[in-house]
Design a protein around this motif. Structure first.
Motif, mmCIF file in Angstrom:
data_model
loop_
_atom_site.group_PDB
_atom_site.id
_atom_site.type_symbol
_atom_site.label_atom_id
_atom_site.label_comp_id
_atom_site.label_asym_id
_atom_site.label_seq_id
_atom_site.Cartn_x
_atom_site.Cartn_y
_atom_site.Cartn_z
ATOM 1 N N LEU A 41 88.502 57.048 26.061
ATOM 2 C CA LEU A 41 89.608 57.169 27.416
ATOM 3 C C LEU A 41 90.526 56.666 26.500
ATOM 4 C CD1 LEU A 41 90.334 55.202 29.766
ATOM 5 C CD2 LEU A 41 89.496 53.328 28.328
ATOM 6 N N ARG A 42 90.836 56.732 24.831
ATOM 7 C CA ARG A 42 91.579 56.365 23.950
ATOM 8 C C ARG A 42 92.291 58.175 24.421
ATOM 9 N NH1 ARG A 42 90.857 54.866 18.356
ATOM 10 N NH2 ARG A 42 90.366 52.964 19.312
ATOM 11 N N SER A 43 92.049 59.152 24.535
ATOM 12 C CA SER A 43 92.115 60.313 24.744
ATOM 13 C C SER A 43 92.843 60.703 26.053
ATOM 14 C CB SER A 43 91.251 61.593 24.129
ATOM 15 O OG SER A 43 91.032 61.675 22.915
ATOM 16 N N LEU A 44 92.488 60.099 26.976
ATOM 17 C CA LEU A 44 92.825 60.091 27.984
ATOM 18 C C LEU A 44 94.527 59.269 28.192
ATOM 19 C CD1 LEU A 44 89.489 59.727 30.416
ATOM 20 C CD2 LEU A 44 91.392 61.961 29.583
ATOM 21 N N LEU A 45 94.172 58.022 27.627
ATOM 22 C CA LEU A 45 95.097 57.652 27.662
ATOM 23 C C LEU A 45 96.644 57.684 26.581
ATOM 24 C CD1 LEU A 45 94.293 54.110 28.275
ATOM 25 C CD2 LEU A 45 94.889 55.098 29.709
ATOM 26 N N SER A 46 96.191 58.689 26.101
ATOM 27 C CA SER A 46 97.435 59.509 24.916
ATOM 28 C C SER A 46 98.814 59.363 25.649
ATOM 29 C CB SER A 46 96.848 59.599 23.914
ATOM 30 O OG SER A 46 96.094 61.243 24.532
ATOM 31 N N GLU A 47 99.028 60.473 26.356
ATOM 32 C CA GLU A 47 99.694 60.806 27.480
ATOM 33 C C GLU A 47 100.333 60.715 28.313
ATOM 34 O OE1 GLU A 47 98.812 64.956 27.574
ATOM 35 O OE2 GLU A 47 97.855 65.272 26.214
ATOM 36 N N ILE A 48 100.121 59.599 28.316
ATOM 37 C CA ILE A 48 100.660 58.329 29.626
ATOM 38 C C ILE A 48 100.714 57.026 28.621
ATOM 39 C CG2 ILE A 48 99.379 57.197 31.524
ATOM 40 C CD1 ILE A 48 98.516 59.982 31.577
ATOM 41 N N THR A 49 101.698 56.906 30.064
ATOM 42 C CA THR A 49 102.951 55.721 28.973
ATOM 43 C C THR A 49 103.305 55.146 30.176
ATOM 44 O OG1 THR A 49 105.162 57.159 29.623
ATOM 45 C CG2 THR A 49 104.189 57.692 27.777
ATOM 46 N N ASP A 50 102.863 55.333 31.121
ATOM 47 C CA ASP A 50 103.484 54.303 32.393
ATOM 48 C C ASP A 50 102.444 53.204 32.548
ATOM 49 O OD1 ASP A 50 102.309 53.190 34.989
ATOM 50 O OD2 ASP A 50 104.641 54.619 35.865
ATOM 51 N N PRO A 51 103.029 51.611 32.261
ATOM 52 C CA PRO A 51 101.587 50.634 32.127
ATOM 53 C C PRO A 51 100.887 51.068 33.404
ATOM 54 C CG PRO A 51 103.644 50.546 31.679
ATOM 55 C CD PRO A 51 104.054 51.379 32.544
ATOM 56 N N ALA A 52 101.117 51.292 34.966
ATOM 57 C CA ALA A 52 100.174 51.168 35.539
ATOM 58 C C ALA A 52 99.144 51.956 35.825
ATOM 59 C CB ALA A 52 101.283 50.931 37.275
ATOM 60 N N ILE A 53 99.984 53.591 35.722
ATOM 61 C CA ILE A 53 98.866 54.596 35.293
ATOM 62 C C ILE A 53 98.088 54.894 34.508
ATOM 63 C CG2 ILE A 53 98.052 56.570 35.499
ATOM 64 C CD1 ILE A 53 101.384 56.752 36.436
ATOM 65 N N ARG A 54 97.650 54.046 33.199
ATOM 66 C CA ARG A 54 97.484 53.646 32.515
ATOM 67 C C ARG A 54 95.947 52.345 32.487
ATOM 68 N NH1 ARG A 54 98.684 54.978 26.681
ATOM 69 N NH2 ARG A 54 97.251 53.042 25.971
ATOM 70 N N ALA A 55 96.770 51.599 33.239
ATOM 71 C CA ALA A 55 95.657 50.171 33.745
ATOM 72 C C ALA A 55 94.337 50.676 35.034
ATOM 73 C CB ALA A 55 96.390 49.172 34.650
ATOM 74 N N ALA A 56 95.305 51.485 35.657
ATOM 75 C CA ALA A 56 94.309 51.953 36.256
ATOM 76 C C ALA A 56 93.442 53.009 36.015
ATOM 77 C CB ALA A 56 95.429 52.921 37.614
ATOM 78 N N ILE A 57 93.772 53.939 34.976
ATOM 79 C CA ILE A 57 93.081 55.220 34.253
ATOM 80 C C ILE A 57 91.570 53.890 33.711
ATOM 81 C CG2 ILE A 57 92.749 57.176 32.815
ATOM 82 C CD1 ILE A 57 95.493 57.589 33.790
ATOM 83 N N ARG A 58 92.046 53.476 33.327
ATOM 84 C CA ARG A 58 91.438 52.721 32.043
ATOM 85 C C ARG A 58 90.410 51.390 33.111
ATOM 86 N NH1 ARG A 58 94.434 49.257 29.762
ATOM 87 N NH2 ARG A 58 94.921 50.532 27.660
ATOM 88 N N ALA A 59 91.053 51.174 34.128
ATOM 89 C CA ALA A 59 90.136 50.413 35.270
ATOM 90 C C ALA A 59 88.740 51.270 35.519
ATOM 91 C CB ALA A 59 90.317 50.024 36.257
ATOM 92 N N ALA A 60 89.211 52.389 36.460
ATOM 93 C CA ALA A 60 88.338 53.323 37.024
ATOM 94 C C ALA A 60 87.562 54.382 35.407
ATOM 95 C CB ALA A 60 88.804 54.897 37.642
ATOM 96 N N TYR A 61 88.074 54.404 34.440
ATOM 97 C CA TYR A 61 87.001 54.807 33.310
ATOM 98 C C TYR A 61 85.979 53.788 33.083
ATOM 99 C CZ TYR A 61 86.171 57.136 29.418
ATOM 100 O OH TYR A 61 84.952 58.161 28.122
ATOM 101 N N ASN A 62 85.770 52.858 33.483
ATOM 102 C CA ASN A 62 84.963 51.373 32.979
ATOM 103 C C ASN A 62 84.138 51.127 33.969
ATOM 104 O OD1 ASN A 62 86.351 51.211 30.168
ATOM 105 N ND2 ASN A 62 87.668 49.994 30.781
ATOM 106 N N ASP A 63 84.487 51.481 34.937
ATOM 107 C CA ASP A 63 83.297 51.828 36.624
ATOM 108 C C ASP A 63 82.311 52.749 36.464
ATOM 109 O OD1 ASP A 63 85.017 50.508 38.133
ATOM 110 O OD2 ASP A 63 85.869 52.160 39.468
#
Length: 88
Positions: free
Chosen positions: A66-88
Motif C-alpha cells: 500500500l505504501r508504494s501505491l500511495l507514494s505518487e498520490i498527493t490528493d488526500p481524498a484519493i489516498r483515502a479511497a485507495i487505502r480503504a479499497a486496499y484494506n477491504d
C-alpha cells in the motif's frame, strides 16, 4: 536511473512474470472475463486500462505494498479511497 511507477503496466507485467501469476489468476481475482487482464498488460496504445478498483486488486495479487501505491498520490481524498479499497 528512471523511477519505476507501481501504476505502470510494464511493472505489473514484470511482477506477474516473476511471481508466476497467470492472466487467468488475475482475471479470477478481478472478477473479469479471462482475456481482459492480458489486454490490460499487452495494450501498447494505452486505451485498455483497468479501473482503479481493478488496479488495487492487481496490486494486492502482485504483492505491491500500500505504501508504494500511495507514494505518487498527493490528493488526500484519493489516498483515502485507495487505502480503504486496499484494506477491504
Amino acid at each position: 536511473m528512471a523511477k519505476i511507477s507501481v501504476w505502470d503496466r510494464r511493472t505489473w507485467g514484470l511482477l506477474r512474470e516473476i511471481k508466476g501469476i497467470t492472466y487467468a489468476q488475475l482475471a479470477e481475482a478481478c472478477s473479469v472475463y479471462h482475456a481482459t487482464p492480458e489486454k490490460w498488460f499487452n495494450d501498447n496504445s494505452g486505451q485498455r486500462n483497468p479501473g482503479l478498483k481493478h488496479q488495487i486488486t492487481l496490486a494486492k495479487v502482485l504483492g505491491i505494498p500500500l505504501r508504494s501505491l500511495l507514494s505518487e498520490i498527493t490528493d488526500p481524498a484519493i489516498r483515502a479511497a485507495i487505502r480503504a479499497a486496499y484494506n477491504d
